[in-house]
Design a protein around this motif. Structure first.
Motif, PDB file in Angstrom:
ATOM      1  N   ARG A  66       0.857  -1.175   0.000  1.00  0.00           N
ATOM      2  CA  ARG A  66       0.000   0.000   0.000  1.00  0.00           C
ATOM      3  C   ARG A  66       0.896   1.230   0.000  1.00  0.00           C
ATOM      4  O   ARG A  66       1.970   1.242   0.611  1.00  0.00           O
ATOM      5  CB  ARG A  66      -0.936   0.008   1.207  1.00  0.00           C
ATOM      6  N   VAL A  67       0.457   2.268  -0.721  1.00  0.00           N
ATOM      7  CA  VAL A  67       1.244   3.491  -0.852  1.00  0.00           C
ATOM      8  C   VAL A  67       0.553   4.620  -0.091  1.00  0.00           C
ATOM      9  O   VAL A  67      -0.633   4.896  -0.322  1.00  0.00           O
ATOM     10  CB  VAL A  67       1.416   3.880  -2.338  1.00  0.00           C
ATOM     11  N   VAL A  68       1.309   5.237   0.808  1.00  0.00           N
ATOM     12  CA  VAL A  68       0.805   6.382   1.573  1.00  0.00           C
ATOM     13  C   VAL A  68       1.076   7.634   0.761  1.00  0.00           C
ATOM     14  O   VAL A  68       2.236   7.963   0.489  1.00  0.00           O
ATOM     15  CB  VAL A  68       1.498   6.467   2.951  1.00  0.00           C
ATOM     16  N   ARG A  69       0.030   8.339   0.359  1.00  0.00           N
ATOM     17  CA  ARG A  69       0.190   9.520  -0.498  1.00  0.00           C
ATOM     18  C   ARG A  69       0.229  10.776   0.377  1.00  0.00           C
ATOM     19  O   ARG A  69      -0.788  11.207   0.919  1.00  0.00           O
ATOM     20  CB  ARG A  69      -0.934   9.584  -1.528  1.00  0.00           C
ATOM     21  N   LEU A  70       1.425  11.330   0.512  1.00  0.00           N
ATOM     22  CA  LEU A  70       1.621  12.515   1.346  1.00  0.00           C
ATOM     23  C   LEU A  70       1.367  13.783   0.537  1.00  0.00           C
ATOM     24  O   LEU A  70       1.482  13.779  -0.695  1.00  0.00           O
ATOM     25  CB  LEU A  70       3.048  12.527   1.903  1.00  0.00           C
ATOM     26  N   PRO A  71       1.066  14.897   1.207  1.00  0.00           N
ATOM     27  CA  PRO A  71       0.861  16.162   0.482  1.00  0.00           C
ATOM     28  C   PRO A  71       2.129  16.582  -0.255  1.00  0.00           C
ATOM     29  O   PRO A  71       3.251  16.274   0.174  1.00  0.00           O
ATOM     30  CB  PRO A  71       0.520  17.158   1.603  1.00  0.00           C
ATOM     31  N   SER A  72       1.975  17.279  -1.353  1.00  0.00           N
ATOM     32  CA  SER A  72       3.113  17.754  -2.142  1.00  0.00           C
ATOM     33  C   SER A  72       4.031  18.613  -1.276  1.00  0.00           C
ATOM     34  O   SER A  72       3.577  19.472  -0.521  1.00  0.00           O
ATOM     35  CB  SER A  72       2.611  18.569  -3.335  1.00  0.00           C
ATOM     36  N   GLY A  73       5.323  18.353  -1.389  1.00  0.00           N
ATOM     37  CA  GLY A  73       6.305  19.127  -0.641  1.00  0.00           C
ATOM     38  C   GLY A  73       6.574  18.619   0.759  1.00  0.00           C
ATOM     39  O   GLY A  73       7.433  19.163   1.463  1.00  0.00           O
ATOM     40  N   GLU A  74       5.854  17.582   1.184  1.00  0.00           N
ATOM     41  CA  GLU A  74       6.039  17.047   2.532  1.00  0.00           C
ATOM     42  C   GLU A  74       6.719  15.683   2.476  1.00  0.00           C
ATOM     43  O   GLU A  74       6.521  14.898   1.554  1.00  0.00           O
ATOM     44  CB  GLU A  74       4.685  16.884   3.238  1.00  0.00           C
ATOM     45  N   ASP A  75       7.539  15.417   3.502  1.00  0.00           N
ATOM     46  CA  ASP A  75       8.037  14.074   3.731  1.00  0.00           C
ATOM     47  C   ASP A  75       7.561  13.650   5.120  1.00  0.00           C
ATOM     48  O   ASP A  75       7.003  14.467   5.867  1.00  0.00           O
ATOM     49  CB  ASP A  75       9.560  14.007   3.591  1.00  0.00           C
ATOM     50  N   PRO A  76       7.712  12.382   5.503  1.00  0.00           N
ATOM     51  CA  PRO A  76       7.192  11.960   6.813  1.00  0.00           C
ATOM     52  C   PRO A  76       7.719  12.788   7.977  1.00  0.00           C
ATOM     53  O   PRO A  76       6.969  13.125   8.897  1.00  0.00           O
ATOM     54  CB  PRO A  76       7.644  10.500   6.896  1.00  0.00           C
ATOM     55  N   ASP A  77       9.020  13.108   7.936  1.00  0.00           N
ATOM     56  CA  ASP A  77       9.615  13.899   9.020  1.00  0.00           C
ATOM     57  C   ASP A  77       8.923  15.251   9.161  1.00  0.00           C
ATOM     58  O   ASP A  77       8.487  15.644  10.256  1.00  0.00           O
ATOM     59  CB  ASP A  77      11.113  14.072   8.733  1.00  0.00           C
ATOM     60  N   SER A  78       8.783  15.986   8.057  1.00  0.00           N
ATOM     61  CA  SER A  78       8.186  17.324   8.122  1.00  0.00           C
ATOM     62  C   SER A  78       6.709  17.256   8.493  1.00  0.00           C
ATOM     63  O   SER A  78       6.209  18.079   9.271  1.00  0.00           O
ATOM     64  CB  SER A  78       8.367  18.056   6.786  1.00  0.00           C
TER      65      SER A  78
END
Length: 463
Positions: A181-193
Motif C-alpha cells: 500500500r502506498v501512503v500519499r503525502l501532500p506535495s512538498g512534505e516528507d514523513p519527518d516534516s
C-alpha cells in the motif's frame, strides 16, 4: 531517540579518528576497509567530519555502517559508508533492529526514505517504521521485509513516490507476494516534516487512506495524461492495460477495469471492448515474437542461441537490450545512454548499428522515430523493442543498467590485461620484453582492480 538509535557526532577535524586509531594501535588500512577513513600511506583522513552520525545496524543490532548528516554548509548533505565486506546499502534497512517488535505487534511495516523520517516516527510512537536508505528498494531488502510481515506501507515524499526506481521497488514487493500500500503525502512534505507540523494523528490519517499498488499506478498515469481530451483518455487507458495484464485474479481485474472506467471518465462497456482488443493483440504480438525468436531472425536471441555462448554473455546481451528499450521510452533516457556509451560499448553489432541510427535520427523532434526510418536489417529489431515497451511500460532502470555494463567492461579489460601480462612474463623468461611495457600494464591492472573494488565492492565475477 538519540540513545535508542545510538546517534553520534564526528568532529570537524580531518584526522580526529585517525589519531585515535593510531593511539590504540589500530591499523589504518583496516579502518579504510571498514569505510571509516580515506587515503593511504601517511595521507589518511577521517571520512566523516562535522556530521551527525547514524549507525546502521543489521537485524541483530550489530553496527555495519554509518550515515552522516552535515551540520554546516557544504555538500554532500548526507554521506554513507562505502560498501564493505559487512555493509551493502542495498541489503540494509535503517531502524529494523529497533522496529522488529513494533512490526510483529502491529503486523505491518511502514517504509520511509531517510534517517530523520524513522527517528521522528519512533519519537511519536510509530515503532513499526524503517528506512530503505533511498527510494529504490532492492530484492534483498524485499526479502528482509518479508521475514517480518506481508503488509508493507510505502511512505516516501510525493516527488520520490513517482520515480521509476520507486515503482520498480513496489513491483518487487508485489512479486514477492507482499500486500503493498502506498501512503500519499501532500506535495512538498516528507514523513519527518509532516509529523513535526501536524503530529502522529494526521500522519495516521494518511496511512489509513493509503491505496493499493494498482490504484497508485493508475493515479500516477492520470496525472501525466490530459484526460479532459479524447486523446488523453485513450493514451491513459492504453498505459493502464499492460499493468492490468499482470493481474491474474479475474475478480480483481474486473474491479480494476471498472475503477479505470470511472477514473478516466468513459463507460464500462467501452473499457471492456478496448480491453478485449488489447488482450487479443497482445496474444498475437507474443505469438509473433515467439515465432521470430524460434526462427532466430533478430535481437539477442540470435546471439544467445549460438553454440558455446556463455551465460555471462547472455546476461550482457539482455542488459544491452534493456538499454535500447530505455532509449525508446524517453528522450531523456536516450540522451543519458548516448552520453554514457561514448565510454562504454555494446558487444552486439546489431545493437551498435541501431544505436548509431538513433543518433543520426536525433536531429528530428519526433521521438521515438517511425519504424520506416530504419533499414530492413535493424527495422525488425526496432519494432520488437517498441512492442516490448508496449507490453511492459515500466521505465527501464537506465542508471542500473549502465552501471552493470560498466562493471562488466572493467572486468573484461582486467581479464585481457591479465592474459597479456601472463604472456609477457612467459616471454621475459627466455627473451626479456621491455620492462617499461610490462610495468605500464601492471600499473593499469592495479588501477582497474582498485576501481572495481571501490565502485563495485560486492562484485565477485573475477576468478
Amino acid at each position: 531517540a538519540a540513545e535508542k538509535f545510538r546517534l553520534g557526532y564526528a568532529p570537524p577535524q580531518w584526522a580526529a579518528l585517525v589519531s585515535l586509531f593510531r593511539k590504540k594501535g589500530i591499523a589504518l588500512g583496516e579502518a579504510e576497509k571498514a569505510g571509516l577513513v580515506c587515503g593511504g600511506g601517511e595521507g589518511f583522513y577521517d571520512r566523516f567530519r562535522d556530521r551527525l552520525l547514524f549507525p546502521i545496524t543489521n537485524a541483530r543490532g550489530q553496527i555495519v555502517g554509518f550515515g552522516g548528516r552535515l551540520l554546516g554548509d557544504g555538500q554532500p548533505k548526507y554521506l554513507n559508508s562505502p560498501e564493505t565486506a559487512v555493509f551493502q546499502k542495498g541489503d540494509s534497512l535503517y531502524g529494523l533492529f529497533q522496529a522488529r517488535e513494533g512490526i510483529r505487534r502491529r503486523e505491518r511495516v511502514i517504509v520511509m526514505e531517510g534517517y530523520m523520517d524513522v527517528i521522528q516516527a519512533h519519537q511519536q510512537g510509530l515503532d513499526e517504521v524503517v528506512a530503505s536508505l533511498g527510494t529504490a528498494l532492492t530484492t534483498e531488502q524485499v526479502k528482509l521485509l518479508k521475514r517480518y510481515t506481508d503488509q508493507v506501507y510505502i511512505a516516501y515524499d510525493a516527488d520520490a513516490a513517482g520515480e521509476a526506481a520507486t515503482i520498480r521497488g513496489l513491483d518487487l514487493l508485489a512479486a514477492a507476494g507482499v500486500n503493498v500500500r502506498v501512503v500519499r503525502l501532500p506535495s512538498g512534505e516528507d514523513p519527518d516534516s509532516l509529523l513535526k507540523k501536524e503530529g502522529v494523528e494526521a500522519f495516521q490519517r494518511f496511512v489509513d487512506e493509503s491505496v493499493d499498488l494498482f490504484t497508485f499506478k493508475l493515479a500516477y498515469i492520470l496525472e501525466q495524461e490530459e484526460i479532459a481530451t479524447p486523446d488523453g483518455k485513450a493514451r491513459a487507458v492504453q498505459r493502464v492495460f499492460p499493468i492490468l495484464s499482470q493481474v491474474k485474479n479475474q475478480i480483481m481485474r474486473e474491479a480494476y477495469l471498472k475503477q479505470t472506467a470511472t477514473a478516466v471518465g468513459v463507460s464500462e462497456a467501452t473499457i471492456y471492448d478496448e480491453w478485449r482488443i488489447y488482450s487479443y493483440n497482445s496474444r498475437k504480438n507474443k505469438q509473433r515474437l515467439d515465432i521470430k525468436n524460434n526462427q532466430r531472425h533478430t535481437n539477442d536471441i540470435t546471439y544467445q542461441q549460438q553454440p558455446g555462448i556463455l551465460p555471462a554473455e547472455k546476461n550482457l546481451l539482455q542488459l544491452e537490450r534493456q538499454l535500447l528499450r530505455g532509449c525508446l521510452q524517453e528522450k531523456d533516457f536516450f540522451t543519458r545512454i548516448k552520453q554514457a556509451l561514448k565510454e562504454i560499448k555494446f558487444s552486439a553489432p546489431l545493437y551498435t548499428e541501431l544505436l548509431h541510427q538513433l543518433v543520426e535520427w536525433d536531429v528530428s523532434g519526433e521521438w521515438p522515430p517511425p519504424a520506416t526510418a530504419f533499414p530492413p536489417e535493424t527495422r525488425a529489431l526496432y519494432i520488437e523493442l517498441l512492442t516490448e515497451n508496449t507490453m511492459n511500460p515500466l521505465p527501464v532502470d537506465v542508471e542500473g543498467c549502465l552501471k552493470r555494463l560498466e562493471q562488466h567492461q572493467i572486468a573484461e579489460e582486467i581479464r585481457r590485461l591479465q592474459r597479456e601480462v601472463a604472456v609477457s612474463l612467459d616471454l621475459q623468461a627466455s627473451a626479456p620484453t621491455p620492462a617499461l611495457d610490462l610495468q605500464n600494464k601492471l600499473a593499469l591492472l592495479n588501477k582497474l582492480h582498485k576501481k572495481l573494488r571501490e565502485d563495485f565492492p560486492t562484485f565477485s565475477g573475477l576468478r
